[in-house]
Scaffold this motif. Structure first.
Motif, PDB file in Angstrom:
ATOM      1  N   LEU A  17       0.822  -1.212   0.000  1.00  0.00           N
ATOM      2  CA  LEU A  17       0.000   0.000   0.000  1.00  0.00           C
ATOM      3  C   LEU A  17       0.853   1.256   0.000  1.00  0.00           C
ATOM      4  O   LEU A  17       0.572   2.204  -0.723  1.00  0.00           O
ATOM      5  N   VAL A  18       1.876   1.273   0.859  1.00  0.00           N
ATOM      6  CA  VAL A  18       2.738   2.447   0.987  1.00  0.00           C
ATOM      7  C   VAL A  18       4.178   1.973   1.141  1.00  0.00           C
ATOM      8  O   VAL A  18       4.467   1.130   1.985  1.00  0.00           O
ATOM      9  N   ASP A  19       5.053   2.501   0.307  1.00  0.00           N
ATOM     10  CA  ASP A  19       6.493   2.284   0.439  1.00  0.00           C
ATOM     11  C   ASP A  19       7.127   3.621   0.778  1.00  0.00           C
ATOM     12  O   ASP A  19       6.804   4.640   0.164  1.00  0.00           O
ATOM     13  N   PHE A  20       8.026   3.610   1.756  1.00  0.00           N
ATOM     14  CA  PHE A  20       8.747   4.828   2.104  1.00  0.00           C
ATOM     15  C   PHE A  20      10.118   4.458   2.630  1.00  0.00           C
ATOM     16  O   PHE A  20      10.230   3.677   3.579  1.00  0.00           O
ATOM     17  N   GLU A  21      11.131   4.993   1.995  1.00  0.00           N
ATOM     18  CA  GLU A  21      12.514   4.700   2.360  1.00  0.00           C
ATOM     19  C   GLU A  21      12.702   3.201   2.531  1.00  0.00           C
ATOM     20  O   GLU A  21      12.573   2.468   1.576  1.00  0.00           O
ATOM     21  N   SER A  22      12.948   2.714   3.727  1.00  0.00           N
ATOM     22  CA  SER A  22      13.266   1.299   3.880  1.00  0.00           C
ATOM     23  C   SER A  22      12.086   0.433   4.319  1.00  0.00           C
ATOM     24  O   SER A  22      12.230  -0.768   4.487  1.00  0.00           O
ATOM     25  N   TRP A  23      10.878   0.996   4.472  1.00  0.00           N
ATOM     26  CA  TRP A  23       9.768   0.194   4.964  1.00  0.00           C
ATOM     27  C   TRP A  23       8.573   0.204   4.026  1.00  0.00           C
ATOM     28  O   TRP A  23       8.438   1.058   3.159  1.00  0.00           O
ATOM     29  N   ARG A  24       7.718  -0.786   4.245  1.00  0.00           N
ATOM     30  CA  ARG A  24       6.507  -0.968   3.440  1.00  0.00           C
ATOM     31  C   ARG A  24       5.346  -1.344   4.350  1.00  0.00           C
ATOM     32  O   ARG A  24       5.504  -2.104   5.297  1.00  0.00           O
ATOM     33  N   VAL A  25       4.171  -0.817   4.032  1.00  0.00           N
ATOM     34  CA  VAL A  25       2.922  -1.246   4.647  1.00  0.00           C
ATOM     35  C   VAL A  25       2.117  -1.924   3.546  1.00  0.00           C
ATOM     36  O   VAL A  25       1.976  -1.385   2.445  1.00  0.00           O
ATOM     37  N   ALA A  26       1.624  -3.124   3.838  1.00  0.00           N
ATOM     38  CA  ALA A  26       0.853  -3.882   2.857  1.00  0.00           C
ATOM     39  C   ALA A  26      -0.391  -4.431   3.531  1.00  0.00           C
ATOM     40  O   ALA A  26      -0.520  -4.394   4.759  1.00  0.00           O
ATOM     41  N   VAL A  27      -1.289  -4.940   2.719  1.00  0.00           N
ATOM     42  CA  VAL A  27      -2.482  -5.595   3.239  1.00  0.00           C
ATOM     43  C   VAL A  27      -2.552  -6.986   2.633  1.00  0.00           C
ATOM     44  O   VAL A  27      -2.123  -7.208   1.497  1.00  0.00           O
ATOM     45  N   LEU A  28      -3.054  -7.907   3.422  1.00  0.00           N
ATOM     46  CA  LEU A  28      -3.291  -9.268   2.963  1.00  0.00           C
ATOM     47  C   LEU A  28      -4.763  -9.561   3.176  1.00  0.00           C
ATOM     48  O   LEU A  28      -5.275  -9.419   4.286  1.00  0.00           O
ATOM     49  N   THR A  93       3.944 -19.416   6.938  1.00  0.00           N
ATOM     50  CA  THR A  93       2.862 -19.217   5.987  1.00  0.00           C
ATOM     51  C   THR A  93       1.626 -18.859   6.806  1.00  0.00           C
ATOM     52  O   THR A  93       1.692 -18.761   8.031  1.00  0.00           O
ATOM     53  N   HIS A  94       0.490 -18.675   6.151  1.00  0.00           N
ATOM     54  CA  HIS A  94      -0.724 -18.282   6.857  1.00  0.00           C
ATOM     55  C   HIS A  94      -1.953 -18.707   6.078  1.00  0.00           C
ATOM     56  O   HIS A  94      -1.892 -18.944   4.868  1.00  0.00           O
ATOM     57  N   THR A  95      -3.071 -18.811   6.794  1.00  0.00           N
ATOM     58  CA  THR A  95      -4.373 -19.050   6.186  1.00  0.00           C
ATOM     59  C   THR A  95      -5.316 -17.970   6.692  1.00  0.00           C
ATOM     60  O   THR A  95      -5.186 -17.495   7.824  1.00  0.00           O
ATOM     61  N   LEU A  96      -6.248 -17.573   5.832  1.00  0.00           N
ATOM     62  CA  LEU A  96      -7.204 -16.523   6.179  1.00  0.00           C
ATOM     63  C   LEU A  96      -8.623 -16.999   5.917  1.00  0.00           C
ATOM     64  O   LEU A  96      -8.863 -17.698   4.930  1.00  0.00           O
ATOM     65  N   CYS A  97      -9.564 -16.588   6.769  1.00  0.00           N
ATOM     66  CA  CYS A  97     -10.971 -16.840   6.486  1.00  0.00           C
ATOM     67  C   CYS A  97     -11.447 -15.809   5.462  1.00  0.00           C
ATOM     68  O   CYS A  97     -10.735 -14.853   5.145  1.00  0.00           O
ATOM     69  N   GLU A  98     -12.648 -15.984   4.958  1.00  0.00           N
ATOM     70  CA  GLU A  98     -13.118 -15.171   3.832  1.00  0.00           C
ATOM     71  C   GLU A  98     -13.293 -13.680   4.127  1.00  0.00           C
ATOM     72  O   GLU A  98     -13.313 -12.870   3.212  1.00  0.00           O
ATOM     73  N   ASP A  99     -13.388 -13.296   5.400  1.00  0.00           N
ATOM     74  CA  ASP A  99     -13.568 -11.871   5.720  1.00  0.00           C
ATOM     75  C   ASP A  99     -12.353 -11.269   6.432  1.00  0.00           C
ATOM     76  O   ASP A  99     -12.443 -10.205   7.036  1.00  0.00           O
ATOM     77  N   ALA A 100     -11.213 -11.930   6.341  1.00  0.00           N
ATOM     78  CA  ALA A 100     -10.019 -11.471   7.059  1.00  0.00           C
ATOM     79  C   ALA A 100      -9.314 -10.329   6.341  1.00  0.00           C
ATOM     80  O   ALA A 100      -9.299 -10.261   5.113  1.00  0.00           O
ATOM     81  N   GLU A 101      -8.726  -9.456   7.143  1.00  0.00           N
ATOM     82  CA  GLU A 101      -7.835  -8.405   6.662  1.00  0.00           C
ATOM     83  C   GLU A 101      -6.645  -8.344   7.607  1.00  0.00           C
ATOM     84  O   GLU A 101      -6.826  -8.232   8.820  1.00  0.00           O
ATOM     85  N   VAL A 102      -5.445  -8.437   7.031  1.00  0.00           N
ATOM     86  CA  VAL A 102      -4.224  -8.428   7.828  1.00  0.00           C
ATOM     87  C   VAL A 102      -3.325  -7.311   7.319  1.00  0.00           C
ATOM     88  O   VAL A 102      -3.050  -7.225   6.117  1.00  0.00           O
ATOM     89  N   LEU A 103      -2.888  -6.461   8.223  1.00  0.00           N
ATOM     90  CA  LEU A 103      -1.931  -5.418   7.900  1.00  0.00           C
ATOM     91  C   LEU A 103      -0.531  -6.004   8.058  1.00  0.00           C
ATOM     92  O   LEU A 103      -0.260  -6.707   9.035  1.00  0.00           O
ATOM     93  N   ILE A 104       0.353  -5.724   7.095  1.00  0.00           N
ATOM     94  CA  ILE A 104       1.718  -6.248   7.121  1.00  0.00           C
ATOM     95  C   ILE A 104       2.686  -5.081   7.044  1.00  0.00           C
ATOM     96  O   ILE A 104       2.514  -4.178   6.216  1.00  0.00           O
ATOM     97  N   ILE A 105       3.695  -5.109   7.911  1.00  0.00           N
ATOM     98  CA  ILE A 105       4.772  -4.115   7.868  1.00  0.00           C
ATOM     99  C   ILE A 105       6.065  -4.900   7.681  1.00  0.00           C
ATOM    100  O   ILE A 105       6.338  -5.854   8.412  1.00  0.00           O
ATOM    101  N   GLU A 106       6.840  -4.487   6.673  1.00  0.00           N
ATOM    102  CA  GLU A 106       8.069  -5.199   6.340  1.00  0.00           C
ATOM    103  C   GLU A 106       9.038  -4.244   5.657  1.00  0.00           C
ATOM    104  O   GLU A 106       8.670  -3.122   5.319  1.00  0.00           O
TER     105      GLU A 106
END
Length: 134
Positions: A17-28, A93-106
């Protein structure tokens, strides 16, 4: 220049979703590849931790140690609004149910070139399917 950038969540899968310098925010969000029956590999990141925050629904993280090849697969059922930091070098790894939203920072440069994958054996896949039933 805008003071605020607004980025909507895409409908499915992994998306930065957002990249800035050395970090990223993403959604799964849920997708066919993350259904338990479709999982086919574990991955690990060689140079960075990866942070997960469950925003809605259900998500299970599966980890398998940090040796050269994955060890015993363990399940961590995520709870809403808690931070889960998968350490550098841990197979996961991971599994998600049909209504899941996971924020990822990496790290922004996290990708296939520094995140090896290990194909799931039949026994490993069956272990995940067993853990999913618990």
């Amino acid at each position: 220049m805008k003071d605020i950038e607004i980025v909507p969540f895409p409908p499915s899968g992994y998306h930065p979703l957002v990249d800035f310098e050395s970090w990223r925010v993403a959604v799964l969000r849920p997708c066919e590849d993350l259904l338990p029956e479709n999982l086919n590999h574990l991955q690990k990141h060689l140079y960075t931790d990866e942070v997960f925050v469950l925003l809605s629904g259900k998500c299970a993280l599966y980890t398998a140690g940090c040796d050269e090849i994955p060890g015993e697969i363990m399940k961590t059922e995520m709870r809403l609004h808690e931070v889960y930091n998968v350490k550098k070098g841990v197979w996961h790894t991971h599994t998600l149910c049909e209504d899941a939203e996971v924020l990822i920072i990496e790290n922004q440069d996290t990708g296939d070139e520094n995140s090896p994958k290990y194909p799931l054996s039949k026994d490993m896949h069956n272990r995940i399917l067993e853990l999913e039933k618990e």
